[in-house]
Design a protein around this motif. Structure first.
Motif, PDB file in Angstrom:
ATOM      1  N   TYR A 397       7.073  -2.586  -7.037  1.00 27.73           N
ATOM      2  CA  TYR A 397       7.972  -2.484  -5.882  1.00 27.73           C
ATOM      3  C   TYR A 397       7.151  -2.352  -4.597  1.00 27.73           C
ATOM      4  O   TYR A 397       6.320  -1.446  -4.480  1.00 27.73           O
ATOM      5  CB  TYR A 397       8.903  -1.291  -6.049  1.00 27.73           C
ATOM      6  N   ILE A 398       7.401  -3.266  -3.655  1.00 27.24           N
ATOM      7  CA  ILE A 398       6.720  -3.218  -2.351  1.00 27.24           C
ATOM      8  C   ILE A 398       7.782  -2.949  -1.292  1.00 27.24           C
ATOM      9  O   ILE A 398       8.681  -3.781  -1.072  1.00 27.24           O
ATOM     10  CB  ILE A 398       5.990  -4.539  -2.054  1.00 27.24           C
ATOM     11  N   PRO A 399       7.754  -1.820  -0.639  1.00 31.25           N
ATOM     12  CA  PRO A 399       8.788  -1.505   0.361  1.00 31.25           C
ATOM     13  C   PRO A 399       8.678  -2.428   1.568  1.00 31.25           C
ATOM     14  O   PRO A 399       7.585  -2.861   1.950  1.00 31.25           O
ATOM     15  CB  PRO A 399       8.487  -0.053   0.721  1.00 31.25           C
ATOM     16  N   PRO A 400       9.803  -2.761   2.240  1.00 34.76           N
ATOM     17  CA  PRO A 400       9.783  -3.634   3.438  1.00 34.76           C
ATOM     18  C   PRO A 400       9.212  -2.898   4.645  1.00 34.76           C
ATOM     19  O   PRO A 400       9.020  -1.687   4.635  1.00 34.76           O
ATOM     20  CB  PRO A 400      11.259  -3.985   3.633  1.00 34.76           C
ATOM     21  N   MET A 401       8.983  -3.650   5.721  1.00 30.54           N
ATOM     22  CA  MET A 401       8.416  -3.063   6.933  1.00 30.54           C
ATOM     23  C   MET A 401       9.377  -2.090   7.591  1.00 30.54           C
ATOM     24  O   MET A 401       8.976  -1.192   8.335  1.00 30.54           O
ATOM     25  CB  MET A 401       8.047  -4.177   7.921  1.00 30.54           C
ATOM     26  N   MET A 409       3.443   4.391   9.487  1.00 25.10           N
ATOM     27  CA  MET A 409       2.078   3.889   9.338  1.00 25.10           C
ATOM     28  C   MET A 409       1.776   2.802  10.363  1.00 25.10           C
ATOM     29  O   MET A 409       0.671   2.740  10.930  1.00 25.10           O
ATOM     30  CB  MET A 409       1.875   3.340   7.911  1.00 25.10           C
ATOM     31  N   TYR A 410       2.784   1.923  10.621  1.00 26.27           N
ATOM     32  CA  TYR A 410       2.587   0.834  11.588  1.00 26.27           C
ATOM     33  C   TYR A 410       2.379   1.388  13.004  1.00 26.27           C
ATOM     34  O   TYR A 410       1.486   0.942  13.751  1.00 26.27           O
ATOM     35  CB  TYR A 410       3.797  -0.094  11.542  1.00 26.27           C
ATOM     36  N   GLU A 411       3.186   2.404  13.386  1.00 18.76           N
ATOM     37  CA  GLU A 411       3.051   2.995  14.714  1.00 18.76           C
ATOM     38  C   GLU A 411       1.696   3.683  14.862  1.00 18.76           C
ATOM     39  O   GLU A 411       1.069   3.621  15.940  1.00 18.76           O
ATOM     40  CB  GLU A 411       4.192   3.992  14.947  1.00 18.76           C
ATOM     41  N   ARG A 412       1.259   4.373  13.816  1.00 22.29           N
ATOM     42  CA  ARG A 412      -0.041   5.038  13.874  1.00 22.29           C
ATOM     43  C   ARG A 412      -1.167   4.008  14.006  1.00 22.29           C
ATOM     44  O   ARG A 412      -2.142   4.223  14.728  1.00 22.29           O
ATOM     45  CB  ARG A 412      -0.262   5.891  12.625  1.00 22.29           C
ATOM     46  N   TYR A 416      -3.809   3.692  17.114  1.00 25.18           N
ATOM     47  CA  TYR A 416      -5.257   3.744  16.839  1.00 25.18           C
ATOM     48  C   TYR A 416      -5.968   2.554  17.477  1.00 25.18           C
ATOM     49  O   TYR A 416      -7.024   2.700  18.114  1.00 25.18           O
ATOM     50  CB  TYR A 416      -5.492   3.770  15.337  1.00 25.18           C
ATOM     51  N   GLU A 417      -5.368   1.352  17.337  1.00 26.29           N
ATOM     52  CA  GLU A 417      -5.986   0.143  17.893  1.00 26.29           C
ATOM     53  C   GLU A 417      -6.044   0.208  19.425  1.00 26.29           C
ATOM     54  O   GLU A 417      -7.045  -0.176  20.044  1.00 26.29           O
ATOM     55  CB  GLU A 417      -5.212  -1.097  17.442  1.00 26.29           C
TER      56      GLU A 417
END
Length: 438
Positions: A397-401, A409-412, A416-417
């Motif tokens: 199972y791969i959870p969606p974005m 995780m995406y916001e972090r 960071y970038e």
């Protein structure tokens, strides 16, 4: 009597001396003195004469300080102590005296030997036990048995440790016992089976709350609806035989069998040491001999005549009662599961549950309403045919974005970038300023 000499006298002798002095002072006549000291007139005259001649020490007995004619010679004492230390070390004085008379042909008082052993340090005085209220014995033979198991190194290292299952009749002290490898349901049932064959079915049995004798499981819904407690296998078998089971709340409550085990751990262990018994089989062959002597010596007469042991009914299957019974569900394909094995019932019956019986002999039976059913063990399960996909793989199972965890995780990662980009730009500006200044 020389000046300063000390004379030891008992209170009885001091009283006599006082009366004799009253005679010397003419306050009493010798006839009156004889009445006061409880002696004849002739003996009183002798004492008066002796005190006149020897002084106050004449009142003491002439045998005082002399060696008793009944005293055992030192050579005999040393011989007995050598024999005890060599062959009977650890034996109690009473048992040691019996063996000295039986084997060595030496007669001696148990109290004399006890005194010698205490003086030599090979025996200790027993402590005074805590007082407990005495319970009156049952009146009839067979009215109540006390049963228990004793774990002990019965062979003193010559063989494996084992358990002695012991029985004692409360009214008469008659005993029965047998050795087993462990204390459990099978040894308890086997020993009871042998006892019943020898003496009959007792009225009641008094025992502790060991898991062998009392069920530790909670009552099922069916038991609660029928207002009954969960029964252990031993309780169930006793109930089928009509034996009343009484559970003691403490070891002291069944003190008769507990004291019996102390006697066995002393006398029986030493008897088997002399016989060089090393295993359970030899010990069980010797037990009837030991218990025969023990019962003849220590049994008592019941308060009332009569025997409450009952004969085993002819219409009862003894082996089907003293066994392990387990209820199992009969499946639609007439199979049952028992101890991780599958069994096929061959008889056609209309029922949902059957009973599996494991007998003491090791045989297993499946029964329904006390009727033995035919069955066979299923050693290999049949394989299912025409199965295209016998196993379905489970995809990862791969959870969606849009999932909360992924969004965080995406916001972090973006933060960071951007921070990394800002740091790099600041470093480039500082490098340009340094180059222009130079």
């Amino acid at each position: 009597m020389t000046k300063g000499e000390i004379i030891r006298m008992s209170q009885k002798e001091l009283l006599r001396l006082h009366v004799i002095h009253q005679v010397f002072e003419k306050k009493l006549k010798q006839v009156e003195a004889s009445e006061k000291i409880g002696l004849s007139e002739r003996q009183t005259r002798r004492i008066v004469k002796r005190v006149r001649q020897e002084g106050d020490k004449g009142i003491t007995h002439k045998l005082r300080g002399r060696r008793s004619e009944r005293k055992i010679a030192e050579e005999v004492k040393e011989k007995i102590m050598r024999i005890y230390e060599k062959r009977y070390k650890g034996f109690g004085p009473t048992l040691a005296v019996e063996k000295l008379e039986e084997i060595e042909k030496i007669e001696i008082s148990d109290e004399t030997l006890r005194k010698w052993l205490i003086d030599s340090g090979m025996w200790q005085k027993r402590r005074v036990r805590k007082h407990r209220q005495w319970r009156e014995r049952k009146e009839y033979y067979g009215e109540m048995l006390q049963l228990d198991g004793s774990h002990h190194d019965w062979f003193e290292g010559r063989g494996k440790k084992c358990v002695l299952m012991g029985y004692i009749d409360d009214a008469t002290n008659r005993r029965y016992a047998r050795f087993y490898e462990y204390e459990g349901v099978i040894p308890a049932m086997d020993s009871l089976k042998r006892y019943i064959r020898k003496n009959g079915i007792p009225y009641s049995i008094y025992l502790d709350k060991h898991s062998t004798y009392k069920s530790q499981a909670k009552a099922t819904i069916e038991d609660e609806l029928n207002n009954r407690e969960a029964l252990s296998q031993f309780e169930r078998a006793a109930k089928e035989l009509g034996i009343n089971i009484i559970h003691a709340d403490s070891a002291a409550a069944k003190g008769r069998i507990e004291r019996d085990f102390k006697t066995y751990q002393d006398r029986l262990v030493k008897e088997m040491r002399l016989m060089d018994i090393r295993d359970i089989e030899e010990a069980n062959r010797y037990l009837p001999v030991f218990l025969g002597k023990h019962n003849n010596r220590f049994k008592v007469i019941a308060t009332r005549e009569g025997n409450l042991h009952r004969l085993l009914p002819k219409d009862i299957d003894f082996n089907s009662v003293l066994c392990i019974k387990t209820e199992r569900t009969l499946r639609n394909d007439f199979t049952i599961s028992y101890k991780s094995k599958l069994y096929q019932v061959l008889d056609k019956i209309n029922c949902k549950r059957v009973i599996v019986e494991e007998h003491l002999s090791g045989c297993m039976y499946i029964t329904y309403k006390n009727t033995k059913l035919k069955y066979k063990e299923i050693n290999k399960l049949p394989l299912k045919e025409n199965v295209k996909n016998p196993y379905k793989l489970r995809l990862k199972y791969i959870p969606p974005m849009e999932h909360p965890f992924k969004r965080q995780m995406y916001e972090r990662m973006i933060a960071y970038e951007s921070t990394k980009r800002m740091v790099n730009q600041n470093l480039e500006k500082e490098t340009d300023l340094v180059l222009t200044s130079t």
